[in-house]
Design a protein around this motif. Structure first.
Motif, PDB file in Angstrom:
ATOM      1  N   PHE A 236       0.865  -1.295   0.248  1.00  0.00           N
ATOM      2  CA  PHE A 236       0.063  -0.137   0.152  1.00  0.00           C
ATOM      3  C   PHE A 236       0.816   1.174   0.014  1.00  0.00           C
ATOM      4  O   PHE A 236       0.215   2.272  -0.310  1.00  0.00           O
ATOM      5  N   GLY A 237       2.001   1.115   0.287  1.00  0.00           N
ATOM      6  CA  GLY A 237       2.870   2.259   0.039  1.00  0.00           C
ATOM      7  C   GLY A 237       2.801   3.255   1.493  1.00  0.00           C
ATOM      8  O   GLY A 237       3.340   4.201   1.611  1.00  0.00           O
ATOM      9  N   VAL A 238       1.979   2.906   2.265  1.00  0.00           N
ATOM     10  CA  VAL A 238       1.801   3.427   3.617  1.00  0.00           C
ATOM     11  C   VAL A 238       2.032   2.399   4.709  1.00  0.00           C
ATOM     12  O   VAL A 238       1.960   1.218   4.675  1.00  0.00           O
ATOM     13  N   LYS A 239       2.251   2.852   5.923  1.00  0.00           N
ATOM     14  CA  LYS A 239       2.388   2.018   7.215  1.00  0.00           C
ATOM     15  C   LYS A 239       0.932   1.788   7.825  1.00  0.00           C
ATOM     16  O   LYS A 239       0.126   2.577   7.562  1.00  0.00           O
ATOM     17  N   PRO A 240       0.643   0.752   8.513  1.00  0.00           N
ATOM     18  CA  PRO A 240      -0.711   0.363   9.040  1.00  0.00           C
ATOM     19  C   PRO A 240      -1.024   1.276  10.249  1.00  0.00           C
ATOM     20  O   PRO A 240      -2.194   1.731  10.274  1.00  0.00           O
ATOM     21  N   PHE A 241       0.144   1.457  10.804  1.00  0.00           N
ATOM     22  CA  PHE A 241      -0.280   2.583  11.861  1.00  0.00           C
ATOM     23  C   PHE A 241       0.808   3.399  11.952  1.00  0.00           C
ATOM     24  O   PHE A 241       1.900   3.507  11.899  1.00  0.00           O
ATOM     25  N   GLN A 242       0.362   4.944  11.804  1.00  0.00           N
ATOM     26  CA  GLN A 242       1.458   5.953  11.923  1.00  0.00           C
ATOM     27  C   GLN A 242       0.655   7.158  12.400  1.00  0.00           C
ATOM     28  O   GLN A 242      -0.497   7.583  12.164  1.00  0.00           O
ATOM     29  N   CYS A 243       1.231   7.845  13.234  1.00  0.00           N
ATOM     30  CA  CYS A 243       0.787   8.975  13.711  1.00  0.00           C
ATOM     31  C   CYS A 243       2.217   9.968  14.259  1.00  0.00           C
ATOM     32  O   CYS A 243       3.247   9.194  14.922  1.00  0.00           O
ATOM     33  N   GLU A 244       2.208  11.199  14.167  1.00  0.00           N
ATOM     34  CA  GLU A 244       3.368  12.150  14.594  1.00  0.00           C
ATOM     35  C   GLU A 244       3.444  11.970  16.089  1.00  0.00           C
ATOM     36  O   GLU A 244       4.732  11.924  16.776  1.00  0.00           O
ATOM     37  N   ASN A 245       2.497  11.761  16.864  1.00  0.00           N
ATOM     38  CA  ASN A 245       2.280  11.727  18.293  1.00  0.00           C
ATOM     39  C   ASN A 245       2.676  10.411  18.586  1.00  0.00           C
ATOM     40  O   ASN A 245       1.934   9.446  18.618  1.00  0.00           O
ATOM     41  N   LEU A 246       3.916  10.019  19.436  1.00  0.00           N
ATOM     42  CA  LEU A 246       4.257   8.777  19.943  1.00  0.00           C
ATOM     43  C   LEU A 246       3.058   8.215  20.818  1.00  0.00           C
ATOM     44  O   LEU A 246       2.650   6.921  20.541  1.00  0.00           O
ATOM     45  N   GLU A 248      -0.119   8.393  20.835  1.00  0.00           N
ATOM     46  CA  GLU A 248      -1.195   8.124  19.868  1.00  0.00           C
ATOM     47  C   GLU A 248      -0.769   7.076  19.198  1.00  0.00           C
ATOM     48  O   GLU A 248      -1.647   5.962  18.843  1.00  0.00           O
ATOM     49  N   LEU A 249       0.419   7.021  18.829  1.00  0.00           N
ATOM     50  CA  LEU A 249       0.723   5.549  17.735  1.00  0.00           C
ATOM     51  C   LEU A 249       0.724   4.531  18.699  1.00  0.00           C
ATOM     52  O   LEU A 249       0.516   3.377  18.141  1.00  0.00           O
ATOM     53  N   PHE A 250       1.311   4.456  19.771  1.00  0.00           N
ATOM     54  CA  PHE A 250       1.403   3.298  20.501  1.00  0.00           C
ATOM     55  C   PHE A 250      -0.108   2.723  20.917  1.00  0.00           C
ATOM     56  O   PHE A 250      -0.381   1.708  20.995  1.00  0.00           O
ATOM     57  N   ASP A 251      -0.989   3.808  21.207  1.00  0.00           N
ATOM     58  CA  ASP A 251      -2.547   3.520  21.377  1.00  0.00           C
ATOM     59  C   ASP A 251      -2.929   2.719  20.036  1.00  0.00           C
ATOM     60  O   ASP A 251      -3.691   1.926  20.094  1.00  0.00           O
ATOM     61  N   GLN A 252      -2.908   3.352  18.922  1.00  0.00           N
ATOM     62  CA  GLN A 252      -3.193   2.757  17.612  1.00  0.00           C
ATOM     63  C   GLN A 252      -2.816   1.229  17.504  1.00  0.00           C
ATOM     64  O   GLN A 252      -3.200   0.417  17.367  1.00  0.00           O
ATOM     65  N   ILE A 253      -1.373   1.095  17.786  1.00  0.00           N
ATOM     66  CA  ILE A 253      -0.801  -0.212  17.449  1.00  0.00           C
ATOM     67  C   ILE A 253      -1.226  -1.158  18.561  1.00  0.00           C
ATOM     68  O   ILE A 253      -1.609  -2.379  18.299  1.00  0.00           O
ATOM     69  N   SER A 254      -1.554  -0.516  19.738  1.00  0.00           N
ATOM     70  CA  SER A 254      -2.050  -1.809  20.792  1.00  0.00           C
ATOM     71  C   SER A 254      -3.529  -1.869  20.718  1.00  0.00           C
ATOM     72  O   SER A 254      -4.102  -3.051  21.060  1.00  0.00           O
ATOM     73  N   PHE A 255      -4.347  -1.074  20.182  1.00  0.00           N
ATOM     74  CA  PHE A 255      -5.761  -1.174  20.301  1.00  0.00           C
ATOM     75  C   PHE A 255      -6.435  -1.161  18.974  1.00  0.00           C
ATOM     76  O   PHE A 255      -7.800  -1.643  18.867  1.00  0.00           O
ATOM     77  N   SER A 256      -5.969  -0.340  17.921  1.00  0.00           N
ATOM     78  CA  SER A 256      -6.817  -0.204  16.798  1.00  0.00           C
ATOM     79  C   SER A 256      -6.619  -1.455  15.736  1.00  0.00           C
ATOM     80  O   SER A 256      -5.303  -1.979  15.672  1.00  0.00           O
ATOM     81  N   GLU A 257      -7.641  -1.769  14.930  1.00  0.00           N
ATOM     82  CA  GLU A 257      -7.760  -2.846  14.006  1.00  0.00           C
ATOM     83  C   GLU A 257      -6.860  -2.290  12.852  1.00  0.00           C
ATOM     84  O   GLU A 257      -6.913  -1.210  12.458  1.00  0.00           O
ATOM     85  N   VAL A 258      -6.571  -3.106  12.004  1.00  0.00           N
ATOM     86  CA  VAL A 258      -5.805  -2.829  10.783  1.00  0.00           C
ATOM     87  C   VAL A 258      -7.116  -2.243  10.002  1.00  0.00           C
ATOM     88  O   VAL A 258      -7.991  -2.986   9.555  1.00  0.00           O
ATOM     89  N   LYS A 259      -6.505  -0.956   9.410  1.00  0.00           N
ATOM     90  CA  LYS A 259      -7.676  -0.650   8.175  1.00  0.00           C
ATOM     91  C   LYS A 259      -6.924  -0.433   6.813  1.00  0.00           C
ATOM     92  O   LYS A 259      -5.962   0.003   6.796  1.00  0.00           O
TER      93      LYS A 259
END
Length: 367
Positions: A236-246, A248-259
């Motif tokens: 896809f050319g992008v990462k599944p979880f990415q956010c400038e705020n670390l 928030e990024l850790f929360d995405q990785i820990s709790f968000s489903e892959v979109k």
């Protein structure tokens, strides 16, 4: 092996523990990549153990009975040496750069080539794991592209030996030194694929597995999580979880489903494999090479694992044109912060001189 054996050409990049430069190895008229680490920086960052581990991994794999397999997926380790102020790792030069460079150029790789790359990376991981090594920093930047289109691992600065491997090394060293006293270990330690609980999380944030944020140790399972991140990024050319705020990024990785991006149609089998690799629960994650080989995505893309490093990849990048002015003097000062380059006979606690006798095909300046 010593500094006078090489002529510096240009900087290739800079990492957390050193600078990588392109150099000419005079005796072989070949190009090499030299990782230069300033001893004062290593001491200041309390990174002596990490540097020793990286050299030990390169050295151990170069000398192992798996050497021919290792040369398939690892950048060739030519040797290492030290001066009074710096440590040096000498590696084969891969002219095509790394997979991150290629992603920047092409945007994404497509499913077939992504499947091929993931197959090669997974086989490389499986060999490391058999040797008791957790890569712990798998990402496109650390996967170089050889002239013939195959993946080569590099940068083992934060890799770790499993407790089982550490115990084996300790026992071997004890036998060599004929030490009478022995160290006892629990049965749980001997059979774990993990390392000791870390004091802090090491690695590149976007590729870290969720269990690492919960205080768990790096493991083979966290390596396979990073493999899943790479597969998503390749296609896809992008990462599944990415956010400038670390945080928030850790929360995405820990709790968000892959979109998955809605504007790109991909195989359901691809999505299934990514979801299997990116399971939040490491106990449910796809993390065994045999299970990966059996996944239908690879059959769908006609990618076979057997002898993959001996076969022609579906895509081979055009060799990048070398653009540099070859220096005809040994002017190392600009690469060594203008500090002395005088050879020293020893550095307390560290034996860093090593020359690998196993020589692969070299990239020469005549090519």
């Amino acid at each position: 092996m010593r500094l006078s054996n090489f002529i510096p050409i240009k900087r290739l990049g800079k990492g957390g523990y050193g600078t990588v430069i392109l150099a000419k190895q005079i005796s072989k008229n070949s190009l090499v990549a030299i990782k230069i680490m300033k001893i004062s920086d290593i001491v200041r960052k309390n990174a002596i153990d990490k540097v020793q581990v990286e050299q030990k991994i390169f050295k151990q794999l170069s000398e192992s009975h798996l050497n021919l397999i290792v040369d398939d997926f690892m950048v060739h380790f030519c040797g290492s040496f030290k001066t009074k102020t710096h440590l040096f790792l000498v590696l084969d030069y891969c002219q095509n750069g790394d997979l991150s460079d290629l992603l920047d150029q092409s945007g994404s790789f497509g499913e077939r080539w992504s499947a091929w790359l993931i197959a090669e990376i997974a086989l490389g991981l499986s060999v490391l794991h058999r040797c008791g090594i957790i890569y712990n920093d798998l990402k496109p930047e650390n996967c170089l592209m050889s002239d013939d289109g195959h993946v080569k691992f590099t940068d083992f600065g934060i890799s770790q030996f499993t407790l089982k491997q550490q115990i084996a090394q300790s026992r071997a060293m004890s036998r060599i030194q004929s030490q009478s006293r022995s160290q006892s270990f629990s049965k749980d330690q001997v059979y774990t694929d993990q390392v000791e609980r870390p004091e802090k999380i090491l690695g590149t944030p976007c590729y870290l597995a969720p269990e690492l944020f919960q205080g768990q140790s790096p493991s083979f399972k966290s390596d396979f999580w990073a493999l899943g991140v790479c597969l998503f990024e390749f296609v896809f050319g992008v990462k599944p979880f990415q956010c400038e705020n670390l945080e928030e990024l850790f929360d995405q990785i820990s709790f968000s489903e892959v979109k998955f991006p809605v504007d790109q149609q991909v195989s359901p089998m691809l999505k299934d494999l990514i979801e299997a690799l990116l399971k939040k629960d490491p106990g449910k994650r796809l993390c065994k090479i045999d299970d990966l080989k059996a996944h239908p995505f690879f059959k769908e893309q006609n990618v076979q694992f057997d002898n993959i490093f001996k076969r022609k990849p579906p895509y081979i990048p055009v060799k990048q044109k070398l653009e540099f002015k070859l220096q005809h003097n040994e002017d190392w000062e600009e690469f060594l912060d203008n500090e002395t380059k005088e050879e020293c006979s020893s550095f307390e606690g560290m034996d860093f001189h090593y020359t690998n006798a196993n020589i692969p095909r070299l990239f020469t300046l005549d090519e």
